[in-house]
Write a protein that holds these residues in place. Structure first.
Motif, PDB file in Angstrom:
ATOM      1  N   MET A   1       0.806  -1.551   0.161  1.00 38.12           N
ATOM      2  CA  MET A   1       0.160  -0.115   0.021  1.00 38.12           C
ATOM      3  C   MET A   1       1.162   1.617   0.329  1.00 38.12           C
ATOM      4  O   MET A   1       2.217   1.019   0.570  1.00 38.12           O
ATOM      5  N   ILE A   2       0.775   2.299  -0.767  1.00 34.86           N
ATOM      6  CA  ILE A   2       0.927   3.627  -0.963  1.00 34.86           C
ATOM      7  C   ILE A   2       1.243   4.498   0.358  1.00 34.86           C
ATOM      8  O   ILE A   2      -0.982   4.906   0.478  1.00 34.86           O
ATOM      9  N   PRO A   3       1.558   4.741   1.044  1.00 37.33           N
ATOM     10  CA  PRO A   3       1.322   5.724   1.971  1.00 37.33           C
ATOM     11  C   PRO A   3       1.109   7.829   1.170  1.00 37.33           C
ATOM     12  O   PRO A   3       1.691   7.410   0.804  1.00 37.33           O
ATOM     13  N   MET A   4      -0.121   7.486   1.474  1.00 32.57           N
ATOM     14  CA  MET A   4      -0.456   8.818   0.559  1.00 32.57           C
ATOM     15  C   MET A   4       0.192  10.589   1.165  1.00 32.57           C
ATOM     16  O   MET A   4       0.032  11.250   1.021  1.00 32.57           O
ATOM     17  N   GLU A   5      -0.521  10.254   2.569  1.00 34.51           N
ATOM     18  CA  GLU A   5       0.031  11.782   3.578  1.00 34.51           C
ATOM     19  C   GLU A   5       1.052  11.092   3.858  1.00 34.51           C
ATOM     20  O   GLU A   5       1.760  10.721   4.327  1.00 34.51           O
ATOM     21  N   GLY A   6       2.492  12.839   4.238  1.00 31.11           N
ATOM     22  CA  GLY A   6       3.267  12.220   4.864  1.00 31.11           C
ATOM     23  C   GLY A   6       4.209  13.738   4.378  1.00 31.11           C
ATOM     24  O   GLY A   6       3.574  15.134   4.538  1.00 31.11           O
ATOM     25  N   ALA A  12       9.344   5.544   2.697  1.00 32.56           N
ATOM     26  CA  ALA A  12       7.511   4.644   3.165  1.00 32.56           C
ATOM     27  C   ALA A  12       8.584   2.993   3.613  1.00 32.56           C
ATOM     28  O   ALA A  12      10.176   2.902   3.519  1.00 32.56           O
TER      29      ALA A  12
ATOM     30  N   GLU B 136      -5.516   0.963  -6.075  1.00 32.14           N
ATOM     31  CA  GLU B 136      -4.887   1.922  -6.058  1.00 32.14           C
ATOM     32  C   GLU B 136      -5.452   2.957  -7.470  1.00 32.14           C
ATOM     33  O   GLU B 136      -4.119   2.314  -8.603  1.00 32.14           O
ATOM     34  N   ARG B 150      -7.213   5.459  -3.462  1.00 32.44           N
ATOM     35  CA  ARG B 150      -7.386   4.759  -2.603  1.00 32.44           C
ATOM     36  C   ARG B 150      -8.502   4.459  -3.149  1.00 32.44           C
ATOM     37  O   ARG B 150      -9.364   4.892  -1.543  1.00 32.44           O
ATOM     38  N   ALA B 193      -1.215  17.120   3.765  1.00 31.09           N
ATOM     39  CA  ALA B 193       0.421  16.875   3.774  1.00 31.09           C
ATOM     40  C   ALA B 193       0.831  16.232   2.657  1.00 31.09           C
ATOM     41  O   ALA B 193       0.226  14.870   3.151  1.00 31.09           O
ATOM     42  N   LEU B 194       1.342  15.862   1.325  1.00 26.63           N
ATOM     43  CA  LEU B 194       1.807  14.485   0.827  1.00 26.63           C
ATOM     44  C   LEU B 194       2.942  14.126   2.010  1.00 26.63           C
ATOM     45  O   LEU B 194       3.667  14.299   1.406  1.00 26.63           O
ATOM     46  N   ALA B 195       2.491  12.491   1.400  1.00 27.93           N
ATOM     47  CA  ALA B 195       3.681  11.283   1.683  1.00 27.93           C
ATOM     48  C   ALA B 195       4.742  11.126   0.625  1.00 27.93           C
ATOM     49  O   ALA B 195       3.713  12.074  -1.318  1.00 27.93           O
ATOM     50  N   GLU B 197       5.868   9.502  -1.707  1.00 27.93           N
ATOM     51  CA  GLU B 197       5.177   7.959  -3.168  1.00 27.93           C
ATOM     52  C   GLU B 197       4.103   9.076  -3.508  1.00 27.93           C
ATOM     53  O   GLU B 197       4.749   8.900  -4.787  1.00 27.93           O
ATOM     54  N   ALA B 198       3.021   9.605  -3.001  1.00 27.34           N
ATOM     55  CA  ALA B 198       1.794  10.078  -3.590  1.00 27.34           C
ATOM     56  C   ALA B 198       2.668  11.572  -4.041  1.00 27.34           C
ATOM     57  O   ALA B 198       2.246  11.246  -5.163  1.00 27.34           O
ATOM     58  N   TYR B 231      -6.179  11.676  -2.990  1.00 26.02           N
ATOM     59  CA  TYR B 231      -5.439  13.130  -2.447  1.00 26.02           C
ATOM     60  C   TYR B 231      -4.611  13.640  -3.249  1.00 26.02           C
ATOM     61  O   TYR B 231      -4.482  13.221  -4.562  1.00 26.02           O
TER      62      TYR B 231
END
Lengths: 251, 251
Positions: A1-6, A12, B136, B150, B193-195, B197-198, B231
């Motif tokens: 699964m791709i983390p989308m927020e960060g 990752a 995804e 997702r 806030a974006l992670a 990979e996203a 996102y």
């Protein structure tokens, strides 16, 4: 699964997400209530055996999601619940915050008279350079600053407006003192990044994610009554719209 | 006047706002059309005599507002117009993007089967650990990535869903292949806030401001049909709601 927020610089990895889920769960079940202080990074290291980098990533992730926030030098705290704003409902800040069992307040930061630039002249349908009232305010929920706003009003509709106490509902002043009644609202929202001074007023960092809510109110003649630009802390607002089927979805 | 939007490390000052206004005006009147490259920092210095710091602040300000964006090593470009999303209208991405004269596309990034954690088990009213489909996807407008999403679906409603081509409307597949029809939509939005990979998928930086749009679709029996977490790039979306008076405003 791709983390989308960060947050910037984040890698990752399932481990920090596991720690994130664990903290988020403790917040959800009330073991870590709103306003409570999180264990220190050192405590997480000692008690759970996580690496420092993993702990930081998990905390940054929770901050990006608005679940926790940092207070200067005193560590991480659980965010108060976000207020829910439904743009399809006709209720002002003072009303919808109170309805949700919270205490709203408004503090006027500045009042000024400006000359309309091209953009404002277009919105108010006045000549560029025409005078406009500008009111800058901060609004708090349970004492915590959640938004800064800039409200622009045409003095032709409300001469002497800036002489009033503006720490309450501006719409009420316009109605009761000037007989100006709002008949239509246009609400535009977009994500943005906070500038330095707005960020400082809101107790967060420049560049922090924010939501801009722009409300344009018109009277029954179609004249602009208020042009209000709100900049929200990202962890303080949640937009909610509920709708039943009316046509054919194709998402 | 307090500048409300901006980037980290920015100082207040009228000069960079004057340059910001000038560039924004040139974008607005079409002298700098969408997709065009801005003059370089050096060109701004030479032609307009602005200090390097002032120019950088003005550009950072315009980026925070979503008016311009940076492409790797090739400088600053004018952002394409944001798409307008009205959460009160019942239209999917493919429909509302097309209506606005733009070209939407969907690319499936990953399909997987997961075991429901506590949060998803709660949403789908299944036992924790129950299998769920996760899809995804990335969506583009005129070829530019604007969102990653997702989507979670209960396999009890749509067994074998992951074997279908999912680069189109998922709602249509659920309806035509499985007879599952959406009767109600709940839309929640919040700034985030974006992670990493996203952010990479969207061609922007980790920590960049973003809008999370969470859509929960229910069928006529109240079962969750789709749980979709989108996102968005902060410069690609604008929410718009228009409403006439229905009650007593007190903003």
């Amino acid at each position: 699964m791709i983390p989308m927020e960060g947050k910037p610089g984040e890698a990752a990895g399932p481990q920090y997400l596991a720690l994130r889920d664990q903290i988020a769960f403790n917040i959800e079940i009330g073991k870590l209530p709103a306003g409570s202080r999180l264990p220190s990074e050192r405590q997480f290291q000692t008690s759970a055996g996580f690496a420092r980098g993993t702990i930081r990533q998990a905390l940054a992730q929770l901050e990006a999601e608005g679940l926790i926030y940092r207070r200067d030098r005193s560590g991480w705290y659980v965010s108060p619940p976000a207020i829910t704003y439904d743009p399809t409902r006709w209720a002002g800040f003072m009303a919808y915050v109170t309805e949700q069992g919270r205490t709203p307040a408004t503090i006027t930061l500045a009042k000024s008279s400006i000359n309309a630039n091209a953009a404002l002249a277009d919105i108010f349908r006045v000549a560029p350079g025409s005078p406009l009232h500008v009111i800058e305010r901060m609004r708090t929920i349970d004492g915590r600053p959640v938004l800064v706003e800039r409200i622009t009003v045409d003095p032709a509709l409300a001469p002497g407006l800036l002489d009033h106490d503006l720490d309450g509902s501006l719409t009420q002043i316009l109605k009761h003192k000037y007989g100006v009644v709002v008949a239509r609202n246009r609400v535009d929202m977009r994500p943005c990044a906070l500038a330095k001074e707005a960020a400082e007023t809101l107790g967060t960092k420049p560049g922090a994610p924010s939501l801009t809510v722009v409300r344009t109110s018109f009277d029954e003649k179609g004249r602009v009554v208020e042009y209000d630009q709100e900049y929200w802390r990202h962890d303080a607002i949640r937009i909610h719209v509920d709708l039943s089927v009316r046509g054919e979805p194709d998402a």
